[in-house]
Motif scaffolding. Sequence first.
Motif, mmCIF file in Angstrom:
data_model
loop_
_atom_site.group_PDB
_atom_site.id
_atom_site.type_symbol
_atom_site.label_atom_id
_atom_site.label_comp_id
_atom_site.label_asym_id
_atom_site.label_seq_id
_atom_site.Cartn_x
_atom_site.Cartn_y
_atom_site.Cartn_z
ATOM 1 N N ASP A 1 76.673 39.267 43.186
ATOM 2 C CA ASP A 1 76.566 39.338 41.723
ATOM 3 C C ASP A 1 75.736 40.526 41.267
ATOM 4 O OD1 ASP A 1 78.093 37.073 41.336
ATOM 5 O OD2 ASP A 1 76.371 35.725 41.067
ATOM 6 N N TYR A 2 75.021 41.176 42.181
ATOM 7 C CA TYR A 2 74.036 42.183 41.789
ATOM 8 C C TYR A 2 74.452 43.586 42.213
ATOM 9 C CZ TYR A 2 71.878 37.661 41.606
ATOM 10 O OH TYR A 2 71.645 36.325 41.356
ATOM 11 N N GLU A 3 75.758 43.783 42.385
ATOM 12 C CA GLU A 3 76.262 45.110 42.734
ATOM 13 C C GLU A 3 77.500 45.404 41.906
ATOM 14 O OE1 GLU A 3 77.837 45.442 46.737
ATOM 15 O OE2 GLU A 3 78.133 43.266 46.831
ATOM 16 N N ALA A 4 77.809 46.694 41.795
ATOM 17 C CA ALA A 4 78.964 47.126 41.024
ATOM 18 C C ALA A 4 80.240 46.946 41.832
ATOM 19 C CB ALA A 4 78.804 48.592 40.633
ATOM 20 N N ASN A 5 81.379 46.971 41.162
ATOM 21 C CA ASN A 5 82.653 47.029 41.857
ATOM 22 C C ASN A 5 82.792 48.385 42.546
ATOM 23 O OD1 ASN A 5 84.203 44.582 41.549
ATOM 24 N ND2 ASN A 5 84.326 45.013 39.352
ATOM 25 N N ASP B 1 84.270 52.456 30.696
ATOM 26 C CA ASP B 1 84.762 52.764 32.046
ATOM 27 C C ASP B 1 85.261 51.516 32.765
ATOM 28 O OD1 ASP B 1 82.320 51.550 32.345
ATOM 29 O OD2 ASP B 1 81.682 52.808 34.022
ATOM 30 N N ASN B 2 85.433 50.434 32.017
ATOM 31 C CA ASN B 2 85.962 49.172 32.538
ATOM 32 C C ASN B 2 85.266 48.754 33.827
ATOM 33 O OD1 ASN B 2 87.507 46.876 32.780
ATOM 34 N ND2 ASN B 2 89.356 47.928 33.471
ATOM 35 N N PRO B 3 83.999 48.362 33.752
ATOM 36 C CA PRO B 3 83.249 48.034 34.979
ATOM 37 C C PRO B 3 83.811 46.824 35.717
ATOM 38 C CG PRO B 3 82.054 47.278 33.028
ATOM 39 C CD PRO B 3 83.194 48.121 32.530
ATOM 40 N N GLN B 4 84.605 46.012 35.021
ATOM 41 C CA GLN B 4 85.190 44.846 35.679
ATOM 42 C C GLN B 4 86.435 45.192 36.481
ATOM 43 O OE1 GLN B 4 83.562 41.819 32.210
ATOM 44 N NE2 GLN B 4 85.745 41.913 32.587
ATOM 45 N N GLY B 5 86.899 46.437 36.353
ATOM 46 C CA GLY B 5 88.041 46.869 37.131
ATOM 47 C C GLY B 5 89.302 46.126 36.734
ATOM 48 N N GLN B 6 90.262 46.110 37.665
ATOM 49 C CA GLN B 6 91.513 45.404 37.423
ATOM 50 C C GLN B 6 91.439 44.008 38.013
ATOM 51 O OE1 GLN B 6 93.444 46.627 35.389
ATOM 52 N NE2 GLN B 6 93.196 48.854 35.438
ATOM 53 N N SER C 1 92.602 42.625 40.581
ATOM 54 C CA SER C 1 92.426 42.433 42.015
ATOM 55 C C SER C 1 90.963 42.321 42.410
ATOM 56 C CB SER C 1 93.083 43.593 42.783
ATOM 57 O OG SER C 1 92.599 44.837 42.323
ATOM 58 N N GLN C 2 90.059 42.841 41.576
ATOM 59 C CA GLN C 2 88.634 42.702 41.886
ATOM 60 C C GLN C 2 88.124 41.288 41.643
ATOM 61 O OE1 GLN C 2 89.678 45.495 40.287
ATOM 62 N NE2 GLN C 2 88.820 47.217 41.405
ATOM 63 N N ALA C 3 88.867 40.506 40.884
ATOM 64 C CA ALA C 3 88.488 39.125 40.563
ATOM 65 C C ALA C 3 87.124 39.069 39.890
ATOM 66 C CB ALA C 3 88.499 38.249 41.808
ATOM 67 N N THR C 4 86.857 40.039 38.998
ATOM 68 C CA THR C 4 85.589 40.047 38.240
ATOM 69 C C THR C 4 85.913 40.122 36.748
ATOM 70 O OG1 THR C 4 85.500 42.466 38.570
ATOM 71 C CG2 THR C 4 84.215 41.098 40.077
ATOM 72 N N PRO C 5 86.373 39.012 36.159
ATOM 73 C CA PRO C 5 86.820 39.047 34.760
ATOM 74 C C PRO C 5 85.690 38.862 33.747
ATOM 75 C CG PRO C 5 87.217 36.894 35.664
ATOM 76 C CD PRO C 5 86.631 37.706 36.780
ATOM 77 N N MET C 6 84.439 38.892 34.197
ATOM 78 C CA MET C 6 83.318 38.760 33.261
ATOM 79 C C MET C 6 82.123 39.536 33.813
ATOM 80 S SD MET C 6 82.156 34.804 34.012
ATOM 81 C CE MET C 6 80.560 34.997 33.219
ATOM 82 N N SER C 7 81.257 39.940 32.904
ATOM 83 C CA SER C 7 80.060 40.695 33.294
ATOM 84 C C SER C 7 78.866 40.212 32.489
ATOM 85 C CB SER C 7 80.247 42.196 33.029
ATOM 86 O OG SER C 7 81.330 42.727 33.733
ATOM 87 N N LEU C 8 77.701 40.340 33.088
ATOM 88 C CA LEU C 8 76.449 40.198 32.349
ATOM 89 C C LEU C 8 75.887 41.593 32.155
ATOM 90 C CD1 LEU C 8 74.763 37.078 34.010
ATOM 91 C CD2 LEU C 8 76.498 37.206 32.222
ATOM 92 N N VAL C 9 75.544 41.915 30.904
ATOM 93 C CA VAL C 9 75.086 43.260 30.558
ATOM 94 C C VAL C 9 73.654 43.170 30.042
ATOM 95 C CG1 VAL C 9 75.522 45.285 29.130
ATOM 96 C CG2 VAL C 9 77.449 43.942 30.006
ATOM 97 N N PHE C 10 72.753 43.992 30.611
ATOM 98 C CA PHE C 10 71.328 43.970 30.256
ATOM 99 C C PHE C 10 70.919 45.324 29.694
ATOM 100 C CE2 PHE C 10 72.035 40.738 33.398
ATOM 101 C CZ PHE C 10 71.212 39.680 33.011
ATOM 102 N N ALA C 11 70.305 45.292 28.490
ATOM 103 C CA ALA C 11 69.812 46.528 27.877
ATOM 104 C C ALA C 11 68.603 47.031 28.650
ATOM 105 C CB ALA C 11 69.440 46.270 26.415
ATOM 106 N N GLN C 12 68.594 48.335 28.936
ATOM 107 C CA GLN C 12 67.505 48.949 29.685
ATOM 108 C C GLN C 12 66.655 49.811 28.749
ATOM 109 O OE1 GLN C 12 67.388 48.084 33.274
ATOM 110 N NE2 GLN C 12 68.709 46.615 32.183
ATOM 111 N N GLU C 13 65.739 50.568 29.301
ATOM 112 C CA GLU C 13 64.927 51.470 28.493
ATOM 113 C C GLU C 13 65.833 52.498 27.828
ATOM 114 O OE1 GLU C 13 61.813 51.084 27.969
ATOM 115 O OE2 GLU C 13 61.480 49.496 29.432
ATOM 116 N N SER C 14 65.476 52.875 26.598
ATOM 117 C CA SER C 14 66.228 53.919 25.917
ATOM 118 C C SER C 14 65.910 55.257 26.574
ATOM 119 C CB SER C 14 65.844 53.970 24.433
ATOM 120 O OG SER C 14 64.492 54.383 24.316
#
Length: 901
Positions: free
Chosen positions: A637-641, A872-877, A879-892
């Motif tokens: 859960d803690y890495e990108a596609n 950039d569609n971080p969930q990919g297509q 086949s990655q089976a990642t149809p949801m994401s949690l997004v966290f705001a970082q430092e500006s």
Amino acid sequence: MCGIAGYYGFGQDQALLETMNSCIQHRGPDGEGYFIDDAPAGTVGLAHRRLAIVDRAHGQEPMISADGDTILVYNGEVYNYRELRAELEALGRSFVTVSDTEVVLQAFEEWGTDAFDRFNGMFGLAILDRKNGRLVLARDHFGIKPLYWANAGTEREPQLLFGSEIKPLLATGKIEAKPNERILYRYLRFRIHDDTAETFFDGVNKLLPGEMLTVELESGRFKISSYTRLREELLELSKVEAPYTPAVVDEYRNRFTEAIRIRLNSEVPVGSALSGGLDSSAVVVTINRLMQENAEGLEAVGAKQNTFSAVFPNAINDEEAYADAAIAVCSGNIEAHKIKPTPESFDADLEDFVRTMEEPIISSGPYAQYCVMKEASKHVTVLLDGQGADEMMAGYIPYYFAYLRQLKDDGDFGTLAKESSSSLDIFYRLGRFRLRGMASGKKTVSMATLLKKDWAQQFTGESFGNIPANLKLRLIDDLFAKSLPSLLRYEDKNTMRFSLEGRVPFLDKEVVKYLFSLSDEAIIKEGWNKRVLRDATRGLLPEMISNRRNKIGFTTPETEWFKLMKERIYKIFMSNSFYSRPYWDREQVLTAFEEYLNGKNDADTMIFWRLLNVELWFREFIDKDEAPADVKVNKSDYEANPGKELDIVSAGQTFRRYPLQTEVFARNTALEPAVTGYVERFFAGLSLAPEEARSAVEGRPWYVLVSEKIVAITQGRSFPVWDIEVSPAARVLSKFVTRTPAGIGLGSPWSMQIAINEVGLPLIVKAAAASVVGKFQGKNGVFYDVVGHNINAIDGATPYSLGAASNSVKLAPKDPDGVARAISAAVRAALPADATATFGGTAIMDANDLGVVVMGHDTALPKETIAGMFKDNPQGQGSQATPMSLVFAQESPAGERQPQD
């Protein structure tokens, strides 16, 4: 009947032999045996699986000669072994068993490879001949039993593998499972296979009928040669043209009956396959007559003959009435077993059936035989079958034309006129079928139109043809190359899959030789084929079978089944693997299949079967179990596609995206609890996550981004293509849509039809016209401005997607703002306060070829900022089976903390 395997050139490797032998346990469940050459070179290993039929108490293999110099592993039966044994005993030899195996062994000791041509039966064998420093492999005269081989070494230093099936060779890991693309092309294009020594596996070959392979143990050199002149003998005999007389009929009847009688020799129960056709019925009624005469050697048949028939009630190709007639004429001496294959059973058995066949086949017809053998194995261990009669007695319509052309070329116009007039009913049925097809006005579809031209053009030199104007030459060619070899493969694979021995009395070597010495009138006379068989069984067979002219055989109602199985077939054709093959144009295949189902073209189901069969064969034997480069199985859960970044800047703010891998969402998935469960999983695992991930999460404002696809699917707004009735308008309009490589949007007739259903055909046509004008004005997106952006959100079926998304058209989800609110409420109710304190809400996202669309949300962020998070569609297509994401705001970028919601 048994199974053999072995090697040359791999030293003392018992584990290798055991690996090979384990793949063919079904061929011989009654025992196994091994032999490894103990000579210094240690070059040969032999393995055997036994199906005990004759001399069950003895006859174990490998069988070793008395002097230890000859070692045999053998698959098959030699039916004239008693006569050969007597001949060998007269030469001073003695025997310790009553098995045919020992006769084969001692015949080789006495006569060497000349012994093979003395055998009347079926066999695939390997003999280690230490005395002469050679290993000999041999296959029977007609190729009833298979024998495959491959060189895993080099030409200078061979390392050979061999076996009764291909699976043992592949299981060694010594050769790579690769497609033989020339054979693949010939199969797809010409509907032909088993006509050469090559198989569908590159580098794996088979001995042809009557061939042997001899290896010099010292050098490793090997050669393939023929041990028999049977094919040449048949050519010579075909010129004898013995006149057709009543005495000929009697002689054929006697030879045929004896061929059946010797094939009833067994210590285990024997039964018969009964399709209802002339050939299998002739076998059944001849056995019945032998029973009535109390002939010797029928003990294995029992008090009643067991027959096994595939029936298809109410189907156009059902032969149950003919089978019943054959059963009835046997006066209660039959224990009939009827098997009813169904499309549901075919669907369930499909993978095993493909695995059983080992190579693609021309139709699903052999599945009927597969079902018969499965049932027969519960009652008997040996089964007689009618294979071979068609190829020696002109059982197919094309043989009539070959005979008529022969008569024309010979100038025998009187016979030509008589035969032509006697065959009018056959020509009428054939002509009516063809005229009906021409008059239908349906679009013509051939395999050539479905293959990718850049792949097919490398095989432009390939061709296939038959001997056009000589009946017996055509029959001989079909016996040894063009027709019978494929049928014998089906016979062997289907029987042995269920530990059955199949026996084919029509392929008795002496009966075949006698038949070819007769005049052509014994084969075709006054429009009747198989004349001598019909005449020889008159009085035994009911007239409805003796006078039958329509041939069906063990087959399936494929046309009816494919329409009932359209969902399964669509799923295969729309899969990512089918899409990625270099052999066919998937869009053309899908169009052809959709038009076929709707009666718009004249496609033959065998075209679609060949495509299906190749795809399933690849999955079973060729494809490696590897995820695509852009897919990571069991992603944290803690890495990108793969190929994606965790961080992105939107509206001057950095956001960290964690795509979550999930199970496939289906129509019956409860969306809010499912999404909430994955969010809970993420936070529950944080304590074990990398420090860098914990730092990016703790105390940060965060959001849930959900793909609109899973929302639409769970709302029931996803429609399988097989449930969409495509109109002519949708079919035409979809052709004018630019198709992307992924096939998204309205570029398919199914998605276009859904669009028409949503807003009506007039608005679609109006939008299309406006789009054309807009393009001249340099404007993009005019079509969707007119038709509405909900149509923009329609997703076509995509090959890279998972589950229903790969074969369904999806509408935009209903009330995406409400869905976002419901998900947010469920998350807040389920998570602890410290997590929900910084939770900013949910967004429903759509990423397609035209960009990113925020379909609905309940956050305080501008839509443009949310879209930027997803550009950039971080969930990919899918086949990655990642149809949801949690997004966290970082430092500006300026180092300031993003204010919390």
